[in-house]
Motif scaffolding. Structure first.
Motif, PDB file in Angstrom:
ATOM      1  N   GLU A  40       9.472   8.780  11.876  1.00  0.00           N
ATOM      2  CA  GLU A  40       9.155   7.418  11.461  1.00  0.00           C
ATOM      3  C   GLU A  40       8.100   7.401  10.363  1.00  0.00           C
ATOM      4  O   GLU A  40       8.084   6.504   9.517  1.00  0.00           O
ATOM      5  N   LYS A  41       7.205   8.388  10.354  1.00  0.00           N
ATOM      6  CA  LYS A  41       6.241   8.498   9.264  1.00  0.00           C
ATOM      7  C   LYS A  41       6.963   8.776   7.951  1.00  0.00           C
ATOM      8  O   LYS A  41       6.618   8.223   6.893  1.00  0.00           O
ATOM      9  N   LEU A  42       7.986   9.626   8.002  1.00  0.00           N
ATOM     10  CA  LEU A  42       8.764   9.964   6.816  1.00  0.00           C
ATOM     11  C   LEU A  42       9.554   8.767   6.317  1.00  0.00           C
ATOM     12  O   LEU A  42       9.566   8.475   5.110  1.00  0.00           O
ATOM     13  N   ILE A  43      10.201   8.053   7.222  1.00  0.00           N
ATOM     14  CA  ILE A  43      10.981   6.882   6.832  1.00  0.00           C
ATOM     15  C   ILE A  43      10.070   5.785   6.291  1.00  0.00           C
ATOM     16  O   ILE A  43      10.366   5.141   5.278  1.00  0.00           O
ATOM     17  N   GLY A  44       8.935   5.553   6.969  1.00  0.00           N
ATOM     18  CA  GLY A  44       8.003   4.537   6.495  1.00  0.00           C
ATOM     19  C   GLY A  44       7.460   4.848   5.115  1.00  0.00           C
ATOM     20  O   GLY A  44       7.383   3.978   4.237  1.00  0.00           O
ATOM     21  N   GLY A  45       7.087   6.109   4.893  1.00  0.00           N
ATOM     22  CA  GLY A  45       6.570   6.503   3.588  1.00  0.00           C
ATOM     23  C   GLY A  45       7.618   6.367   2.498  1.00  0.00           C
ATOM     24  O   GLY A  45       7.333   5.865   1.400  1.00  0.00           O
ATOM     25  N   ALA A  46       8.834   6.808   2.792  1.00  0.00           N
ATOM     26  CA  ALA A  46       9.918   6.683   1.809  1.00  0.00           C
ATOM     27  C   ALA A  46      10.203   5.216   1.500  1.00  0.00           C
ATOM     28  O   ALA A  46      10.476   4.849   0.352  1.00  0.00           O
ATOM     29  N   GLY A  47      10.106   4.353   2.522  1.00  0.00           N
ATOM     30  CA  GLY A  47      10.327   2.926   2.301  1.00  0.00           C
ATOM     31  C   GLY A  47       9.284   2.316   1.389  1.00  0.00           C
ATOM     32  O   GLY A  47       9.604   1.517   0.491  1.00  0.00           O
ATOM     33  N   HIS A  48       8.022   2.692   1.562  1.00  0.00           N
ATOM     34  CA  HIS A  48       6.955   2.174   0.701  1.00  0.00           C
ATOM     35  C   HIS A  48       7.109   2.685  -0.736  1.00  0.00           C
ATOM     36  O   HIS A  48       6.867   1.939  -1.696  1.00  0.00           O
ATOM     37  N   ALA A  67       0.483  -3.782 -10.394  1.00  0.00           N
ATOM     38  CA  ALA A  67      -0.531  -3.953  -9.352  1.00  0.00           C
ATOM     39  C   ALA A  67       0.102  -3.990  -7.968  1.00  0.00           C
ATOM     40  O   ALA A  67      -0.421  -3.395  -7.016  1.00  0.00           O
ATOM     41  N   ARG A  68       1.234  -4.676  -7.838  1.00  0.00           N
ATOM     42  CA  ARG A  68       1.894  -4.756  -6.534  1.00  0.00           C
ATOM     43  C   ARG A  68       2.444  -3.399  -6.119  1.00  0.00           C
ATOM     44  O   ARG A  68       2.436  -3.051  -4.945  1.00  0.00           O
ATOM     45  N   ALA A  69       2.924  -2.633  -7.112  1.00  0.00           N
ATOM     46  CA  ALA A  69       3.434  -1.305  -6.804  1.00  0.00           C
ATOM     47  C   ALA A  69       2.311  -0.397  -6.309  1.00  0.00           C
ATOM     48  O   ALA A  69       2.482   0.371  -5.353  1.00  0.00           O
ATOM     49  N   LYS A  70       1.139  -0.479  -6.939  1.00  0.00           N
ATOM     50  CA  LYS A  70       0.001   0.338  -6.510  1.00  0.00           C
ATOM     51  C   LYS A  70      -0.431  -0.039  -5.097  1.00  0.00           C
ATOM     52  O   LYS A  70      -0.787   0.834  -4.290  1.00  0.00           O
ATOM     53  N   ALA A  71      -0.390  -1.338  -4.803  1.00  0.00           N
ATOM     54  CA  ALA A  71      -0.758  -1.777  -3.454  1.00  0.00           C
ATOM     55  C   ALA A  71       0.228  -1.238  -2.417  1.00  0.00           C
ATOM     56  O   ALA A  71      -0.165  -0.864  -1.308  1.00  0.00           O
ATOM     57  N   GLU A  72       1.503  -1.191  -2.783  1.00  0.00           N
ATOM     58  CA  GLU A  72       2.517  -0.665  -1.878  1.00  0.00           C
ATOM     59  C   GLU A  72       2.320   0.836  -1.649  1.00  0.00           C
ATOM     60  O   GLU A  72       2.449   1.332  -0.522  1.00  0.00           O
ATOM     61  N   LEU A  73       1.951   1.558  -2.704  1.00  0.00           N
ATOM     62  CA  LEU A  73       1.752   2.998  -2.587  1.00  0.00           C
ATOM     63  C   LEU A  73       0.548   3.344  -1.722  1.00  0.00           C
ATOM     64  O   LEU A  73       0.490   4.420  -1.128  1.00  0.00           O
ATOM     65  N   ARG A  74      -0.431   2.427  -1.662  1.00  0.00           N
ATOM     66  CA  ARG A  74      -1.594   2.680  -0.826  1.00  0.00           C
ATOM     67  C   ARG A  74      -1.249   2.667   0.661  1.00  0.00           C
ATOM     68  O   ARG A  74      -2.039   3.142   1.498  1.00  0.00           O
TER      69      ARG A  74
END
Length: 320
Positions: A40-48, A67-74
């Motif tokens: 689930e960590k892998l799926i969640g990270g790939a989703g973000h 800016a929104r993309a950077k917030a998502e990557l955080r």
């Protein structure tokens, strides 16, 4: 506080196990991710990450600077995701040279080991949500098990290796990577593109690899968001389906089958073969016991309500 380097090494090792599994037809990298506790960590990270890419493209004409993309990557746990991906990539290249030939030369023994591994790992999604299974859950699991059993019985095909077909095969294979029970390499074998893909990796055919990678990116962007949403909103039912897919996919790993995937009765070194099945199962059991001990709690039975290794905790709440 920074996490110790050993933590990153262990995550790279987990990624290496996932990448190795993807090089073996019939073994799903998603299954190994479940076993090692990072699914689930892998799926969640790939989703973000895929959301960040989409936002970066959509914000580009508006001059928002992503800016929104950077917030998502955080929101991505990079301390887990980066070592996983590095380990996966390195192991996939090595496995294409070392493990795939062993599977081709000794398929009965290799499949026996992986059969035991996947068989024992059925416990992970079965107990993952911590909820009691209902009669309807068992029926749904059976339906998907039959579907996976039928899919893995299809004889190998022979598709052309033009860029469009290669990209399409990549998008399909990557979906199998993140879906436990269905092997991406097995689907490539069904399409007749497993050996061309392995040869392209070994021979550094960047045209083929580039088309395949493009298909993987597109497939991942489309499928991982759906899977992430299902895990967040229908967690228990998603794990029920995964259990069925994994159970049905055991057909692909039955040690005795011919080139057309017809199942045969046991013959030749039966004792050694079943011994390897037991060995594969023992490895998974050892990993699960170690993981629960590392977490400081004993394994919980599947009948325990609202508890489980993969159960979600709503934001703002805690479990006593």
């Amino acid at each position: 506080m920074a996490k110790p380097s050993g933590h990153h090494v262990f995550n790279a090792f987990r990624g290496a196990l996932i990448g190795t599994a993807e090089a073996v037809p019939g073994v799903s990298g998603g299954t190994v991710a479940l076993i090692t506790g990072v699914y689930e960590k892998l799926i969640g990270g790939a989703g973000h990450v895929t959301s960040a890419l989409r936002l970066a493209v959509s914000d580009l004409p508006r001059g928002r600077g992503g800016a929104r993309a950077k917030a998502e990557l955080r929101n991505v746990d990079w301390s887990v995701l980066v070592p996983l991906l590095v380990g996966m990539a390195a192991a996939l290249v090595l496995a294409a040279k070392l493990i795939a030939p062993v599977v081709e030369e000794h398929p009965q023994f290799a499949y026996a080991t992986f059969f035991g591994l996947v068989l024992a790992s059925l416990w992970v999604p079965y107990s993952g949500s911590g909820q009691r299974w209902t009669a309807g859950n068992y029926v749904l699991c059976l339906v998907f098990a039959v579907g996976a059993f039928t899919l893995t019985g299809l004889p190998p095909g022979n598709m052309p290796t033009n860029p469009v077909v290669v990209a399409l095969s990549g998008s399909i294979a990557i979906c199998a990577l993140v879906l436990p029970g269905i092997s991406g390499s097995f689907l490539l074998l069904t399409m007749g593109l497993y050996e061309p893909t392995i040869d392209a990796v070994n021979e550094r055919d960047f045209g083929y690899v580039g088309a395949f990678a493009l298909g993987c990116v597109v497939g991942l962007a489309l499928f991982v968001k759906l899977l992430k949403w299902l895990l967040e909103n229908y967690h228990h039912m998603t794990l029920v389906v995964m259990t069925g897919l994994m159970a049905g996919s055991l057909r692909a790993l039955w040690p005795w089958q011919d080139d057309d995937r017809n199942l045969l009765s046991p013959s030749g070194s039966v004792g050694l073969t079943f011994g390897l099945v037991a060995l594969g199962a023992a490895v998974v059991i050892a990993v699960l016991v170690w993981e629960h001990r590392a977490q400081g709690k004993p394994p919980e039975p599947p009948t325990t309500p609202k508890r489980g290794r993969h159960a979600r905790v709503p934001s703002g709440s805690r479990q006593d």
